[in-house]
Write an enzyme that holds these catalytic residues in place. Structure first.
Site, PDB file in Angstrom:
ATOM      1  CG  HIS A 123      16.890  43.219  17.181  1.00  9.15           C
ATOM      2  ND1 HIS A 123      16.097  43.249  18.308  1.00  9.15           N
ATOM      3  CD2 HIS A 123      18.166  43.050  17.619  1.00  9.15           C
ATOM      4  CE1 HIS A 123      16.873  43.117  19.389  1.00  9.15           C
ATOM      5  NE2 HIS A 123      18.122  43.005  19.002  1.00  9.15           N
ATOM      6  CB  CYS A 135      25.494  32.655  -0.245  1.00 11.81           C
ATOM      7  SG  CYS A 135      24.206  32.930  -1.454  1.00 11.81           S
ATOM      8  CB  CYS A 155      23.664  29.044  -2.456  1.00 12.19           C
ATOM      9  SG  CYS A 155      22.584  29.549  -1.100  1.00 12.19           S
ATOM     10  CB  THR A 193      12.998  48.341  24.883  1.00  9.08           C
ATOM     11  OG1 THR A 193      13.560  47.026  24.958  1.00  9.08           O
ATOM     12  CG2 THR A 193      13.903  49.320  25.596  1.00  9.08           C
ATOM     13  N   PRO A 219       5.149  52.603  29.832  1.00  5.72           N
ATOM     14  CG  PRO A 219       3.322  51.866  28.570  1.00  5.72           C
ATOM     15  CD  PRO A 219       4.796  52.105  28.506  1.00  5.72           C
TER      16      PRO A 219
HETATM   17  C1  BJW Z   1       5.236  50.764  25.604  1.00  4.09           C
HETATM   18  C2  BJW Z   1       3.989  51.073  25.081  1.00  4.09           C
HETATM   19  C3  BJW Z   1       3.800  52.391  24.648  1.00  4.09           C
HETATM   20  C4  BJW Z   1       3.983  48.988  25.636  1.00  4.09           C
HETATM   21  N1  BJW Z   1       4.783  53.265  24.734  1.00  4.09           N
HETATM   22  N2  BJW Z   1       6.203  51.664  25.697  1.00  4.09           N
HETATM   23  C5  BJW Z   1      23.527  38.091  27.877  1.00  4.09           C
HETATM   24  C6  BJW Z   1      22.827  37.533  28.920  1.00  4.09           C
HETATM   25  C7  BJW Z   1      21.815  36.600  28.672  1.00  4.09           C
HETATM   26  C8  BJW Z   1      21.478  36.222  27.371  1.00  4.09           C
HETATM   27  C9  BJW Z   1      22.175  36.783  26.354  1.00  4.09           C
HETATM   28  C10 BJW Z   1      23.198  37.685  26.602  1.00  4.09           C
HETATM   29  N3  BJW Z   1      23.699  38.080  25.402  1.00  4.09           N
HETATM   30  C11 BJW Z   1      23.017  37.435  24.435  1.00  4.09           C
HETATM   31  C12 BJW Z   1      22.083  36.649  24.982  1.00  4.09           C
HETATM   32  C13 BJW Z   1      21.135  35.781  24.256  1.00  4.09           C
HETATM   33  C14 BJW Z   1      19.963  36.528  23.657  1.00  4.09           C
HETATM   34  C15 BJW Z   1      19.158  37.237  24.740  1.00  4.09           C
HETATM   35  O1  BJW Z   1      19.143  38.436  24.865  1.00  4.09           O
HETATM   36  N4  BJW Z   1      18.415  36.500  25.514  1.00  4.09           N
HETATM   37  C16 BJW Z   1      17.579  37.087  26.562  1.00  4.09           C
HETATM   38  C17 BJW Z   1      16.110  36.947  26.189  1.00  4.09           C
HETATM   39  C18 BJW Z   1      17.902  36.466  27.867  1.00  4.09           C
HETATM   40  N5  BJW Z   1      20.389  37.482  22.645  1.00  4.09           N
HETATM   41  C19 BJW Z   1      20.702  37.105  21.423  1.00  4.09           C
HETATM   42  O2  BJW Z   1      20.673  35.926  21.093  1.00  4.09           O
HETATM   43  C20 BJW Z   1      21.144  38.165  20.450  1.00  4.09           C
HETATM   44  N6  BJW Z   1      22.298  37.754  19.764  1.00  4.09           N
HETATM   45  C21 BJW Z   1      23.499  37.759  20.327  1.00  4.09           C
HETATM   46  O3  BJW Z   1      23.706  38.254  21.407  1.00  4.09           O
HETATM   47  O4  BJW Z   1      24.484  37.161  19.551  1.00  4.09           O
HETATM   48  C22 BJW Z   1      25.703  36.802  20.187  1.00  4.09           C
HETATM   49  C23 BJW Z   1      25.415  35.704  21.174  1.00  4.09           C
HETATM   50  C24 BJW Z   1      24.662  34.638  20.783  1.00  4.09           C
HETATM   51  C25 BJW Z   1      24.373  33.627  21.690  1.00  4.09           C
HETATM   52  C26 BJW Z   1      24.825  33.725  22.997  1.00  4.09           C
HETATM   53  C27 BJW Z   1      25.574  34.839  23.391  1.00  4.09           C
HETATM   54  C28 BJW Z   1      25.876  35.838  22.457  1.00  4.09           C
HETATM   55  C29 BJW Z   1      20.098  38.387  19.374  1.00  4.09           C
HETATM   56  C30 BJW Z   1      18.824  38.923  19.916  1.00  4.09           C
HETATM   57  C31 BJW Z   1      17.806  39.026  18.780  1.00  4.09           C
HETATM   58  C32 BJW Z   1      16.425  39.385  19.291  1.00  4.09           C
HETATM   59  N7  BJW Z   1      15.482  39.154  18.255  1.00  4.09           N
HETATM   60  C33 BJW Z   1      14.088  39.515  18.462  1.00  4.09           C
HETATM   61  C34 BJW Z   1      13.287  39.027  17.228  1.00  4.09           C
HETATM   62  C35 BJW Z   1      13.624  39.917  16.024  1.00  4.09           C
HETATM   63  C36 BJW Z   1      12.789  39.567  14.837  1.00  4.09           C
HETATM   64  C37 BJW Z   1      11.319  39.816  15.065  1.00  4.09           C
HETATM   65  O5  BJW Z   1      10.904  40.965  15.271  1.00  4.09           O
HETATM   66  O6  BJW Z   1      10.593  38.830  15.038  1.00  4.09           O
HETATM   67  O7  BJW Z   1      13.964  40.935  18.596  1.00  4.09           O
HETATM   68  S1  BJW Z   1      13.394  38.905  19.995  1.00  4.09           S
HETATM   69  C38 BJW Z   1      12.362  40.306  20.293  1.00  4.09           C
HETATM   70  O8  BJW Z   1      12.810  40.960  21.503  1.00  4.09           O
HETATM   71  C39 BJW Z   1      12.660  41.287  19.135  1.00  4.09           C
HETATM   72  C40 BJW Z   1      12.736  42.595  19.859  1.00  4.09           C
HETATM   73  O9  BJW Z   1      13.451  43.540  19.083  1.00  4.09           O
HETATM   74  C41 BJW Z   1      13.420  42.219  21.151  1.00  4.09           C
HETATM   75  C42 BJW Z   1      13.242  43.216  22.262  1.00  4.09           C
HETATM   76  O10 BJW Z   1      11.902  43.307  22.630  1.00  4.09           O
HETATM   77  P1  BJW Z   1      11.307  44.732  23.027  1.00  4.09           P
HETATM   78  O11 BJW Z   1      11.349  45.635  21.866  1.00  4.09           O
HETATM   79  O12 BJW Z   1      11.955  45.183  24.270  1.00  4.09           O
HETATM   80  O13 BJW Z   1       9.764  44.348  23.257  1.00  4.09           O
HETATM   81  P2  BJW Z   1       9.038  43.797  24.584  1.00  4.09           P
HETATM   82  O14 BJW Z   1       7.752  43.243  24.155  1.00  4.09           O
HETATM   83  O15 BJW Z   1       9.939  42.931  25.379  1.00  4.09           O
HETATM   84  O16 BJW Z   1       8.801  45.117  25.440  1.00  4.09           O
HETATM   85  C43 BJW Z   1       7.917  46.142  25.012  1.00  4.09           C
HETATM   86  C44 BJW Z   1       7.899  47.238  26.052  1.00  4.09           C
HETATM   87  O17 BJW Z   1       7.099  48.292  25.543  1.00  4.09           O
HETATM   88  C45 BJW Z   1       7.297  46.783  27.384  1.00  4.09           C
HETATM   89  O18 BJW Z   1       8.172  47.172  28.439  1.00  4.09           O
HETATM   90  C46 BJW Z   1       5.982  47.566  27.460  1.00  4.09           C
HETATM   91  O19 BJW Z   1       5.646  47.985  28.771  1.00  4.09           O
HETATM   92  C47 BJW Z   1       6.296  48.770  26.605  1.00  4.09           C
HETATM   93  N8  BJW Z   1       5.153  49.465  26.007  1.00  4.09           N
HETATM   94  N9  BJW Z   1       3.159  49.972  25.160  1.00  4.09           N
HETATM   95  C48 BJW Z   1       5.940  52.894  25.302  1.00  4.09           C
HETATM   96  N10 BJW Z   1       2.565  52.793  24.136  1.00  4.09           N
END
Ligand code: BJW
Length: 246
Positions: A123, A135, A155, A193, A219
């Site tokens: 990401h 660009c 650009c 995640t 957790p």
């Molecule tokens: C602990 C802990 C401890 C706490 N120890 N654990 C298929 C179906 C439906 C939708 C889509 C699909 N394919 C694509 C999509 C659209 C979309 C998507 O996924 N939407 C869903 C939300 C429904 N995806 C995209 O748009 C992606 N692009 C893409 O697929 O392009 C092609 C395409 C486009 C359009 C349509 C179709 C295809 C891009 C996704 C980019 C995500 N970007 C972000 C922001 C990045 C920049 C930034 O950091 O600001 O990435 S969003 C945010 O979520 C960030 C993270 O990397 C990502 C994942 O979150 P993560 O890491 O899982 O965090 P949390 O908070 O959700 O979970 C934390 C966990 O830790 C929890 O479970 C806690 O319990 C745990 N925890 N303490 C261990 N001590």
């Protein structure tokens, strides 16, 4: 920590016996370093909808708001240290070499700071900025504060954080490598995640579909837990050092 010791012992045996391990990490891995996760209590999205901040449309509409969010994220990430969870994964990488592929959704650079050399930041990275028109290649810029508005030399478009927003594609090379490696992995280790974001979650699910044992360290129950062979309910910083202990 509430997982049972027998589950940890079984998972440890799988990790110790595996020659190919795919790791998928998320924001929870860095929680014990002091960084917020995205979803859930106290998460980064608590005051905003994700679509107000983490989309190209949001940046086009209000670049100041989006930069303010990322300025705070950069300040937080640049000031913290890796925790025992990052160090355990770096050690596992050292042990397995090419037998480990770590795909991190985290943009904080902490896994590299722990000494891991080959984790793929699927990401993007808070340490880099890029032209919003695309660009040129992303480049490192650690200035604090970042002098927004700043423009691309090529650009004249605004520079933006080099992270992957909703609706933007991930690097196809990262995806190809992740799916190909996962198809032949014996273990897929999922850490910190929620499994809500695609295509990252599919990388782990597909590896499990091809026969890898999925070990989920979290957790709270994640969306990937239903695919897990072992669920280790606890914080990464406490679980991972014990999981990889030989
Ligand atoms: C602990 C802990 C401890 C706490 N120890 N654990 C298929 C179906 C439906 C939708 C889509 C699909 N394919 C694509 C999509 C659209 C979309 C998507 O996924 N939407 C869903 C939300 C429904 N995806 C995209 O748009 C992606 N692009 C893409 O697929 O392009 C092609 C395409 C486009 C359009 C349509 C179709 C295809 C891009 C996704 C980019 C995500 N970007 C972000 C922001 C990045 C920049 C930034 O950091 O600001 O990435 S969003 C945010 O979520 C960030 C993270 O990397 C990502 C994942 O979150 P993560 O890491 O899982 O965090 P949390 O908070 O959700 O979970 C934390 C966990 O830790 C929890 O479970 C806690 O319990 C745990 N925890 N303490 C261990 N001590």
């Amino acid at each position: 920590m509430s997982f049972d010791e027998a589950a940890l012992a079984r998972a440890r045996e799988r990790v110790a016996g595996a020659e190919r391990i795919l790791v998928l990490s998320g924001a929870g891995l860095s929680a014990e370093s002091g960084l917020d996760t995205f979803r859930g209590a106290g998460g980064l999205w608590r005051n905003h909808r994700a679509t107000d901040l983490a989309t190209p449309e949001a940046f086009a509409r209000d670049p100041d708001l989006v930069w303010a969010f990322y300025e705070a994220r950069r300040a937080a990430a640049f000031d913290v240290e890796p925790n025992p969870g990052h160090h355990a994964l770096a050690l596992l990488e050292e042990r397995l070499g090419d037998g480990l592929l770590h795909l991190t959704q985290n943009v904080d650079g902490l896994i590299a700071a722990a000494g891991a050399r080959r984790a793929l930041e699927i990401h993007g990275s808070l340490r880099q900025v890029r032209c919003s028109r695309g660009c040129s290649e992303p480049f490192e810029d650690l200035r604090r504060p970042f002098p927004h508005p700043a423009v691309c030399d090529g650009c004249g478009s605004l520079l933006r954080p080099a992270v992957v927003w909703f609706g933007e594609g991930l690097d196809p090379d990262h995806l190809d490598r992740g799916f190909a490696f996962g198809a032949r992995a014996e273990v897929v280790l999922v850490v910190g995640t929620s499994g809500q974001v695609e295509p990252a979650a599919s990388l782990a699910r597909e590896a499990a579909r091809h026969g890898a044992a999925l070990i989920d360290v979290n957790p709270e129950p994640s969306l990937l837990a239903s695919h897990a062979t072992e669920v280790l309910t606890g914080p990464a910083g406490a679980v991972l050092p014990r999981l990889i202990a030989t």
